[in-house]
Design a protein around this motif. Structure first.
Motif, PDB file in Angstrom:
ATOM      1  N   VAL A   1     -22.380 -29.826  45.929  1.00  0.00           N
ATOM      2  CA  VAL A   1     -22.591 -30.494  47.208  1.00  0.00           C
ATOM      3  C   VAL A   1     -21.271 -30.624  47.964  1.00  0.00           C
ATOM      4  CG1 VAL A   1     -23.454 -32.562  48.356  1.00  0.00           C
ATOM      5  CG2 VAL A   1     -24.517 -31.797  46.213  1.00  0.00           C
ATOM      6  N   PHE A   2     -21.241 -30.090  49.191  1.00  0.00           N
ATOM      7  CA  PHE A   2     -20.095 -30.236  50.078  1.00  0.00           C
ATOM      8  C   PHE A   2     -20.478 -31.111  51.266  1.00  0.00           C
ATOM      9  CE2 PHE A   2     -19.442 -25.989  48.206  1.00  0.00           C
ATOM     10  CZ  PHE A   2     -18.127 -26.087  47.771  1.00  0.00           C
ATOM     11  N   LYS A   3     -19.607 -32.023  51.653  1.00  0.00           N
ATOM     12  CA  LYS A   3     -19.789 -32.750  52.908  1.00  0.00           C
ATOM     13  C   LYS A   3     -19.119 -31.940  54.011  1.00  0.00           C
ATOM     14  CE  LYS A   3     -19.669 -37.343  50.779  1.00  0.00           C
ATOM     15  NZ  LYS A   3     -19.131 -36.918  49.471  1.00  0.00           N
ATOM     16  N   VAL A   4     -19.832 -31.724  55.101  1.00  0.00           N
ATOM     17  CA  VAL A   4     -19.295 -30.908  56.190  1.00  0.00           C
ATOM     18  C   VAL A   4     -19.327 -31.702  57.489  1.00  0.00           C
ATOM     19  CG1 VAL A   4     -20.067 -28.815  55.022  1.00  0.00           C
ATOM     20  CG2 VAL A   4     -21.511 -29.810  56.794  1.00  0.00           C
ATOM     21  N   GLY A   5     -18.323 -31.457  58.325  1.00  0.00           N
ATOM     22  CA  GLY A   5     -18.225 -32.175  59.589  1.00  0.00           C
ATOM     23  C   GLY A   5     -18.578 -31.339  60.798  1.00  0.00           C
ATOM     24  N   ASP A   6     -18.626 -30.020  60.638  1.00  0.00           N
ATOM     25  CA  ASP A   6     -18.930 -29.113  61.748  1.00  0.00           C
ATOM     26  C   ASP A   6     -19.930 -28.073  61.248  1.00  0.00           C
ATOM     27  OD1 ASP A   6     -18.929 -26.973  63.636  1.00  0.00           O
ATOM     28  OD2 ASP A   6     -16.949 -27.573  64.358  1.00  0.00           O
ATOM     29  N   ARG A   7     -21.204 -28.281  61.589  1.00  0.00           N
ATOM     30  CA  ARG A   7     -22.233 -27.371  61.074  1.00  0.00           C
ATOM     31  C   ARG A   7     -22.137 -25.976  61.683  1.00  0.00           C
ATOM     32  NH1 ARG A   7     -27.922 -30.581  61.093  1.00  0.00           N
ATOM     33  NH2 ARG A   7     -27.269 -30.915  63.242  1.00  0.00           N
ATOM     34  N   THR A   8     -21.704 -25.881  62.929  1.00  0.00           N
ATOM     35  CA  THR A   8     -21.637 -24.572  63.573  1.00  0.00           C
ATOM     36  C   THR A   8     -20.632 -23.669  62.873  1.00  0.00           C
ATOM     37  OG1 THR A   8     -22.251 -25.534  65.709  1.00  0.00           O
ATOM     38  CG2 THR A   8     -21.205 -23.362  65.737  1.00  0.00           C
TER      39      THR A   8
END
Length: 298
Positions: free
Chosen positions: A10-17
């Motif tokens: 599981v990675f937390k991401v801040g920019d889905r694009t």
């Protein structure tokens, strides 16, 4: 423990694009499924956040026989602080190397036919410049530990992994449930493991009836149980049972009942479209800009 298998990280991401571009266009992965949630997960799948979030599963094939990435996006968070806990994904794909070069994605050669690149957010990926195998291209996930012997004991004695390879010079141990699955590499960094706020979680499946035994053994050995055995409902899908653990260095570990998870993790042919639709509908950046505010960097 051949019945146990590695599932995802599981990675937390801040920019889905940007993140979607990396996994789809650079690595060449497929969107396996995408889900949107209005409130935080009971098992804190998205971290310690209660608001709206999404989960996107990406991989080179279905989770039944591939190790994949779970990308969690919290709508109000733009950036997470990296620690030294996650050391990298290693995968074999000359196509990914070629894609990175073609797209101008930063790529650094770090060994013979080995390149390092970063996903948005700073997560490291190591690309082996060889033909992608017919089996799962993802070879290993590498995590930092502060006491290698203690960690190997935990992962082998309590969780049933076998030691596959040791490297005294690099202070690493490669572990796994079987030779044809993605492996876990533990590397002794000789100091404290810092998880930052970007801390991930590694997930495994086992037969449902093994979950209480895993929980009991971990409890008996006085190790941390972050979420006691619980049933998680996903509307319209299978209900799965999970227990969330933490190893001696605080790496989060999810064990899930295999039978129900195989139903839950079935590929959704609309996954790609659902992700693109969610990205297009996400007006959070505009909202923050309108009110002269900034998304949180945590």
């Amino acid at each position: 423990m051949a019945l146990r298998r590695a599932l995802h990280f599981v990675f937390k991401v801040g920019d889905r694009t940007k993140t979607a571009r990396f996994y789809r266009d650079v690595l060449g992965m497929t969107i396996l499924r995408h889900e949107e949630f209005e409130e935080g997960c009971q098992a804190t799948c998205n971290g310690p956040y209660d608001g709206k979030w999404s989960k996107t599963m990406v991989g080179f094939g279905p989770e039944d026989n591939h190790f994949v990435a779970e990308l969690t996006y919290n709508y109000g968070v733009a950036e997470y602080r990296l620690g030294n806990d996650f050391l990298g994904f290693t995968l074999q794909s000359s196509q990914a190397v070629s894609n990175a070069r073609r797209l101008g994605w930063p790529l650094t050669q770090v060994g013979d036919s080995l390149y390092m690149t970063e996903a948005p957010g700073g997560y490291r990926f190591y690309l082996i410049d060889k033909d992608q195998p017919d089996s799962d291209p993802i070879q290993k996930v590498s995590l930092a530990v502060s006491d290698l012997q203690r960690s190997v004991h935990y992962w082998s004695s309590l969780l049933g992994m076998k030691v596959i390879e040791k490297n005294e010079d690099k202070k690493t141990v490669l572990m796994g449930f079987s030779d044809n699955q993605c492996k876990l590499e533990l590397q002794d960094i000789g100091g404290t493991v810092d998880h930052g706020t970007a801390f991930g979680r590694v997930a495994f499946a086992c037969p449902r009836d093994q979950l209480p035994d895993i929980e009991a053994l971990v409890k008996k050995e006085n190790h941390k149980i972050l979420t006691p055995l619980v049933s998680l409902d996903t509307p319209g899908k299978a209900t799965v049972e999970v227990v969330i653990l933490a190893d001696p260095d605080g790496h989060e570990i999810c064990y899930v009942g295999d039978e129900a998870f195989r139903q839950l993790s079935a590929m959704d042919p609309n996954g790609n479209e659902l992700l693109d639709k969610a990205i297009a509908a996400d007006k959070s950046d505009e909202w923050f800009a309108k009110y002269n505010k900034h998304k949180a960097s945590v």
